[in-house]
Each structure stands twice: as structure tokens, then as C-alpha cells.
Design a protein around this motif. Structure first.
Motif, PDB file in Angstrom:
ATOM      1  N   PRO A 184     -14.665  -8.854  -3.533  1.00  0.00           N
ATOM      2  CA  PRO A 184     -15.793  -9.561  -4.165  1.00  0.00           C
ATOM      3  C   PRO A 184     -17.160  -9.069  -3.717  1.00  0.00           C
ATOM      4  N   ASN A 185     -17.248  -8.555  -2.493  1.00  0.00           N
ATOM      5  CA  ASN A 185     -18.550  -8.072  -2.007  1.00  0.00           C
ATOM      6  C   ASN A 185     -18.886  -6.673  -2.511  1.00  0.00           C
ATOM      7  N   GLY A 186     -17.968  -6.055  -3.241  1.00  0.00           N
ATOM      8  CA  GLY A 186     -18.209  -4.736  -3.813  1.00  0.00           C
ATOM      9  C   GLY A 186     -17.637  -3.594  -3.012  1.00  0.00           C
ATOM     10  N   LYS A 187     -17.099  -3.882  -1.837  1.00  0.00           N
ATOM     11  CA  LYS A 187     -16.541  -2.823  -0.991  1.00  0.00           C
ATOM     12  C   LYS A 187     -15.085  -2.526  -1.342  1.00  0.00           C
ATOM     13  N   ILE A 188     -14.664  -1.310  -1.005  1.00  0.00           N
ATOM     14  CA  ILE A 188     -13.276  -0.897  -1.142  1.00  0.00           C
ATOM     15  C   ILE A 188     -12.578  -1.170   0.185  1.00  0.00           C
ATOM     16  N   GLN A 189     -11.347  -1.654   0.127  1.00  0.00           N
ATOM     17  CA  GLN A 189     -10.592  -1.942   1.344  1.00  0.00           C
ATOM     18  C   GLN A 189     -10.477  -0.689   2.210  1.00  0.00           C
ATOM     19  N   GLU A 190     -10.582  -0.882   3.512  1.00  0.00           N
ATOM     20  CA  GLU A 190     -10.578   0.246   4.438  1.00  0.00           C
ATOM     21  C   GLU A 190      -9.302   1.072   4.340  1.00  0.00           C
ATOM     22  N   GLU A 191      -8.147   0.403   4.159  1.00  0.00           N
ATOM     23  CA  GLU A 191      -6.890   1.152   4.066  1.00  0.00           C
ATOM     24  C   GLU A 191      -6.851   2.029   2.816  1.00  0.00           C
ATOM     25  N   HIS A 192      -7.515   1.586   1.752  1.00  0.00           N
ATOM     26  CA  HIS A 192      -7.560   2.395   0.537  1.00  0.00           C
ATOM     27  C   HIS A 192      -8.508   3.578   0.703  1.00  0.00           C
ATOM     28  N   LYS A 193      -9.614   3.347   1.361  1.00  0.00           N
ATOM     29  CA  LYS A 193     -10.538   4.447   1.660  1.00  0.00           C
ATOM     30  C   LYS A 193      -9.860   5.494   2.529  1.00  0.00           C
ATOM     31  N   ALA A 194      -9.064   5.043   3.500  1.00  0.00           N
ATOM     32  CA  ALA A 194      -8.354   5.975   4.380  1.00  0.00           C
ATOM     33  C   ALA A 194      -7.340   6.805   3.589  1.00  0.00           C
ATOM     34  N   SER A 195      -6.630   6.150   2.654  1.00  0.00           N
ATOM     35  CA  SER A 195      -5.644   6.861   1.836  1.00  0.00           C
ATOM     36  C   SER A 195      -6.320   7.916   0.969  1.00  0.00           C
ATOM     37  N   LEU A 196      -7.439   7.554   0.359  1.00  0.00           N
ATOM     38  CA  LEU A 196      -8.148   8.502  -0.494  1.00  0.00           C
ATOM     39  C   LEU A 196      -8.696   9.675   0.309  1.00  0.00           C
ATOM     40  N   LYS A 197      -9.109   9.409   1.537  1.00  0.00           N
ATOM     41  CA  LYS A 197      -9.594  10.490   2.397  1.00  0.00           C
ATOM     42  C   LYS A 197      -8.470  11.478   2.710  1.00  0.00           C
ATOM     43  N   GLU A 198      -7.272  10.955   2.971  1.00  0.00           N
ATOM     44  CA  GLU A 198      -6.123  11.823   3.245  1.00  0.00           C
ATOM     45  C   GLU A 198      -5.744  12.648   2.023  1.00  0.00           C
ATOM     46  N   ILE A 199      -5.785  12.005   0.846  1.00  0.00           N
ATOM     47  CA  ILE A 199      -5.477  12.730  -0.383  1.00  0.00           C
ATOM     48  C   ILE A 199      -6.497  13.844  -0.606  1.00  0.00           C
ATOM     49  N   HIS A 218       0.838  -1.193   0.000  1.00  0.00           N
ATOM     50  CA  HIS A 218       0.000   0.000   0.000  1.00  0.00           C
ATOM     51  C   HIS A 218       0.882   1.256   0.000  1.00  0.00           C
ATOM     52  N   LYS A 219       0.653   2.115  -0.953  1.00  0.00           N
ATOM     53  CA  LYS A 219       1.455   3.335  -1.062  1.00  0.00           C
ATOM     54  C   LYS A 219       1.063   4.313   0.046  1.00  0.00           C
ATOM     55  N   SER A 220       2.056   5.000   0.559  1.00  0.00           N
ATOM     56  CA  SER A 220       1.832   5.953   1.643  1.00  0.00           C
ATOM     57  C   SER A 220       1.184   7.227   1.116  1.00  0.00           C
ATOM     58  N   ARG A 221       0.677   8.020   2.035  1.00  0.00           N
ATOM     59  CA  ARG A 221       0.118   9.334   1.684  1.00  0.00           C
ATOM     60  C   ARG A 221       1.145  10.159   0.915  1.00  0.00           C
ATOM     61  N   LYS A 222       2.363  10.136   1.383  1.00  0.00           N
ATOM     62  CA  LYS A 222       3.423  10.899   0.739  1.00  0.00           C
ATOM     63  C   LYS A 222       3.675  10.412  -0.682  1.00  0.00           C
ATOM     64  N   GLU A 223       3.750   9.107  -0.872  1.00  0.00           N
ATOM     65  CA  GLU A 223       3.994   8.556  -2.206  1.00  0.00           C
ATOM     66  C   GLU A 223       2.872   8.937  -3.171  1.00  0.00           C
ATOM     67  N   LEU A 224       1.647   8.845  -2.710  1.00  0.00           N
ATOM     68  CA  LEU A 224       0.509   9.137  -3.582  1.00  0.00           C
ATOM     69  C   LEU A 224       0.443  10.611  -3.950  1.00  0.00           C
ATOM     70  N   ILE A 225       0.682  11.485  -2.966  1.00  0.00           N
ATOM     71  CA  ILE A 225       0.669  12.921  -3.254  1.00  0.00           C
ATOM     72  C   ILE A 225       1.797  13.276  -4.216  1.00  0.00           C
ATOM     73  N   HIS A 226       2.972  12.692  -4.012  1.00  0.00           N
ATOM     74  CA  HIS A 226       4.088  12.951  -4.920  1.00  0.00           C
ATOM     75  C   HIS A 226       3.761  12.511  -6.344  1.00  0.00           C
ATOM     76  N   TYR A 227       3.015  11.400  -6.470  1.00  0.00           N
ATOM     77  CA  TYR A 227       2.655  10.932  -7.815  1.00  0.00           C
ATOM     78  C   TYR A 227       1.699  11.913  -8.489  1.00  0.00           C
ATOM     79  N   ILE A 228       0.746  12.434  -7.730  1.00  0.00           N
ATOM     80  CA  ILE A 228      -0.174  13.442  -8.279  1.00  0.00           C
ATOM     81  C   ILE A 228       0.614  14.666  -8.751  1.00  0.00           C
ATOM     82  N   VAL A 229       1.520  15.123  -7.903  1.00  0.00           N
ATOM     83  CA  VAL A 229       2.296  16.333  -8.196  1.00  0.00           C
ATOM     84  C   VAL A 229       3.200  16.127  -9.409  1.00  0.00           C
ATOM     85  N   LYS A 230       3.893  14.994  -9.450  1.00  0.00           N
ATOM     86  CA  LYS A 230       4.803  14.745 -10.578  1.00  0.00           C
ATOM     87  C   LYS A 230       4.029  14.584 -11.882  1.00  0.00           C
ATOM     88  N   ALA A 231       2.898  13.895 -11.826  1.00  0.00           N
ATOM     89  CA  ALA A 231       2.085  13.751 -13.037  1.00  0.00           C
ATOM     90  C   ALA A 231       1.663  15.127 -13.546  1.00  0.00           C
TER      91      ALA A 231
END
Length: 445
Positions: A334-349, A306-319
Motif C-alpha cells: 500500500p505504501n508503494g514499495k516492492i517487498q524486499e524479497e521480491h527486489k532480491a529475487s529480481l536482482k539475482e535474475i 515466493h518462487k526461487s531463483r531457480k524457478e524464475l530462471i527456468h520460467y524465463i528459459v522455458k518461455a
């Protein structure tokens, strides 16, 4: 999404010599030009890889990687019942993250359609206990929240007999038959017509799989062994919905009829993967980079990358520093839900984008290409310098543009700077250095 590790960039040397013709003499409609401008300003979108493969928790290539026989894989839809899928929640999650559009897999390489199609019963409505069209639900939810919707569509198919001649992948899957290529093209046209007729305005079609039909002799890639009929397919799309943007993940220079250029797991022109697009093959179309939030496209139970908040923000900025959008992927369970850690990362972004989105949305590539230390975006006479390595002193060599002011973005602290014939030196107070991204606003005269 992923390619065979042997997929090396030699094919780029001959790709344009053997590439099928696109939509000849294509002149984008005014609606398309307007859509391109919107796309260039959007800068951030959500990619969703989801299908019956999620049941096996081993990514979207599990059928190929485990050589699962056709008759065995066909048992999966009977177990696929994503009762926890909530299109409204998914769209709200994307919107809260600062994303402007969603691209979802309508059909991946396993050949299973995630929508109600008359072209085959091998789809989520006819073959699963769930029995509902998730793309229809998502289209309705996107419309309510003013989020644009793109459909990923796989050109290759490990399930259909008519996908013949076979490509380089899926060759070890038992039960694959031989059929007629022209019937497969007709099948794709039928499905594309459905996708562009039954779901309202669609922002774009995201093709993938062209590379599967490149001949391989063990050492190098040769000619394309099929005609993808892009001239007919691209025209069909533009005739049905002129504003609909076409992109193709072929890792080559754009061809006629395409409206944006994409880069898989690579910033434009970087080609760190070995099978990416060379800098010389970057065209004048809007750009988009796609990347995973962890290490997988489809749901992978054992993926811990799982990419960190810093890694994800840097990817947005560099792109953005390359003048490109970032399409960030999640793979629903399979149940249609998004993993909690991914939801948390998107919330931080989302929090970061609400505070700093002005330096990303609607910007152009800055005057200097991004590095691991810094990236630049620009809007009019304002240059945003993103300092990514926690430095408090930056020297911009040969920077000779006339400056009106230099300050921190956000709290507007005026910064010490000195400019001479060698360049521009900027100092940021140490207590003002941000651990993720220190943004400096350079206003030009």
C-alpha cells in the motif's frame, strides 16, 4: 487476474462462434510491425498489479472474494496514500533485472482508476489523499530509461452500474445497480483515449475480463452475452497510436485487431490450469506468458509462495524456448514499495541475465519444445541448449543438422559429442554442470 475455478476449457469449443468481431480488415501499420519485432526480441517484462485493494493485503480480487459492499469498498481510497512510491526506483529495478518493458494496472476489476481521468472521480487523483497520477510518474520514468510502458485495462467492472448486464463474477457484492451497457462502452472509450493521449507513446494495451461475460449454466459455458465493441475499441487505439500493441487475456485464439497473444500462468499451449489456451489456438502473433513472482497478483500479506531463483530462471528459459516473452508480476504494498524479497529475487535474475541474456534476448523458439529437463533457443545458426536438470549427458534424438562446434556458453569449453543416424550425444564435464542451467552452444554449419 485469477479466474473462477469452474472456468473450464469447454468455452474454447464454442468461443470463436460467439466471440465479438474484432477490427475488421485490420492491416497493422509499419510502426506496429516494427513494434511487434521489438516485442519478440524483448523477451522479459515487469507486470505490476497495484490498486486500493493493496490496503487489505488479500490480493486484487478481495472485493469479489469477500463480497465487500460498494459503499464499504468506496471508503478505501480515503486511506490510500502511497507516499513511498518512487517511479524512478521501480523502473531502475526492472531495468537492472534485465526487463525491457513494464505493464501496470491502470484500472482493475474493482473499477478504481490509478490515473487522472475525467470519466469518473473514482480515481487516485480525485479520491485519495495522495492526489497524484502514478501512471504519469511511471511514464516519465520509463521514458528516461528507455523502458517501454504498457497499460493493463480491465474490461469488467464490479463498481460501475453501467457494467450491466452483470457478468459471472462479483454477483455477491451488495450495492451493485443496473445501468446501460452502451454508457459503459463510452466510458471505456473515454478512458482509453486519455491513456493514449496524456502519457506519450504507449507500447501496448493489455485487456482482461472478457471471460466474465460468458454465460454459465452450471455445467458449461455458452455464448457471449454482450458486445464488447472490439471493432470500435481496437480501431480507436490503433488510430490514436498505430504502434500500440493490443493483447486480450480472453484465453481464445487471436482475433482481428490484436497484435500479440498472451497466456496466463501457463506456457503456450500447455493449459495446465484447465482454462488456458489450447495449442491449436496459438496464432502467428508474438507471444507472452504472464506469471507471479509469488502466488498472488496483487499484494497479499500472507502469501509465502515466493518462487526461487531457480524457478524464475527456468520460467524465463522455458518461455523463450516457446518463442515467448515472460511478463513477471510483482504487487506493490500500500505504501508503494516492492517487498524486499521480491527486489532480491529480481536482482539475482538481473545478474543471471547479464551473464546469459544472449541466449534469451532476440532468440527464436528452438527446434524442440521445452520440457522440465531442457529447453532450446536459437539465433541464426546457433542453438542454445539449456540443460535444466543438472544432467551432464544429453541425447538429442533424430538430431541430424550438420554441426560445426559444440561448447559451453560462457567459458567456451569444447564439449565431447557424438552424432550418428540416431541423434546427437553431448557430454558436459561434471565440474562444469551448473546447478540452475547448464547452457550448451551448438553452432551449425
Amino acid at each position: 487476474m485469477k479466474l473462477n475455478s469452474r472456468y473450464i476449457p469447454f468455452f474454447l469449443l464454442c468461443g470463436m462462434l460467439t466471440f465479438g468481431q474484432g477490427q475488421k480488415d485490420y492491416q497493422p501499420a509499419p510502426e506496429n510491425i516494427q513494434a511487434r519485432e521489438w516485442f519478440k526480441e524483448a523477451r522479459f517484462g515487469l507486470f505490476v498489479h497495484w490498486g486500493v485493494y493493496s490496503l487489505l493485503g488479500d490480493g486484487e480480487w478481495v472485493m469479489n472474494n469477500q463480497n465487500i459492499p460498494i459503499d464499504a469498498y468506496e471508503k478505501l481510497p480515503a486511506f490510500f496514500n502511497p507516499i513511498d512510491f518512487n517511479a524512478d526506483e521501480l523502473v531502475q529495478m526492472a531495468k537492472d533485472a534485465g526487463m525491457k518493458y513494464i505493464t501496470i494496472t491502470s484500472r482493475h476489476h474493482d473499477g478504481f482508476s490509478m490515473f487522472d481521468t475525467e470519466a469518473s472521480t473514482y480515481n487516485i487523483v480525485d479520491s485519495t489523499p495522495y492526489g497524484k497520477d502514478v501512471l504519469k510518474q511511471l511514464a516519465d520514468a520509463c521514458r528516461k530509461e528507455d523502458i517501454k510502458l504498457f497499460f493493463y485495462y480491465s474490461l469488467l467492472d464490479w463498481h460501475s452500474d453501467d457494467y450491466f448486464p452483470r457478468g459471472r463474477t462479483g454477483t455477491g457484492i451488495p450495492g451493485r445497480g443496473e445501468g446501460e451497457w452502451n454508457k459503459y462502452i463510452a466510458f471505456m472509450k473515454t478512458q482509453l483515449r486519455e491513456l493514449l493521449t496524456n502519457y506519450g507513446d504507449i507500447a501496448g494495451i493489455w485487456f482482461d475480463g472478457h471471460w466474465d461475460q460468458k454465460e454459465w449454466d452450471g455445467k458449461k459455458f455458452g455464448k457471449l452475452q454482450v458486445d464488447w465493441h472490439y471493432d470500435e475499441i481496437y480501431k480507436l487505439i490503433h488510430d490514436l497510436q498505430p504502434q500500440c500493441l493490443i493483447g486480450n487475456n480472453h484465453h481464445l485464439a487471436p482475433i482481428e485487431g490484436e497484435d500479440f497473444q498472451m497466456f496466463e500462468k501457463d506456457l503456450p499451449g500447455r493449459n495446465t490450469t484447465g482454462w488456458g489456451t489450447r495449442a491449436s489456438d496459438i496464432g502467428q502473433l508474438p507471444l507472452e506468458v504472464c506469471e507471479t513472482i509469488n502466488g498472488s497478483w496483487g499484494f497479499n500479506l500472507q502469501d509465502r509462495k515466493h518462487k526461487s531463483r531457480k524457478e524464475l530462471i527456468h520460467y524465463i528459459v522455458k518461455a523463450a524456448g516457446y518463442g515467448s516473452n515472460l511478463l513477471l508480476n510483482v504487487g506493490p504494498m500500500p505504501n508503494g514499495k516492492i517487498q524486499e524479497e521480491h527486489k532480491a529475487s529480481l536482482k539475482e535474475i538481473g545478474k543471471w541475465m547479464r551473464e546469459n541474456g544472449e541466449t534469451i534476448y532476440g532468440t527464436l523458439a528452438g527446434p524442440v519444445a521445452p520440457t522440465d529437463k531442457m529447453a532450446f533457443t536459437q539465433k541464426g545458426k546457433t542453438i542454445y541448449l539449456h540443460i535444466l536438470d543438472q544432467s551432464n549427458t544429453v541425447f538429442l534424438e533424430d538430431f541430424d543438422q550438420k554441426i560445426e562446434s559444440i561448447k559451453l556458453f560462457g567459458d567456451q569449453t569444447q564439449l565431447m559429442h557424438h552424432q550418428n543416424e540416431f541423434g546427437l550425444l553431448i557430454r558436459v564435464p561434471e565440474n562444469k554442470v551448473d546447478e540452475v542451467d547448464t547452457i550448451v552452444e551448438i553452432n551449425l554449419k
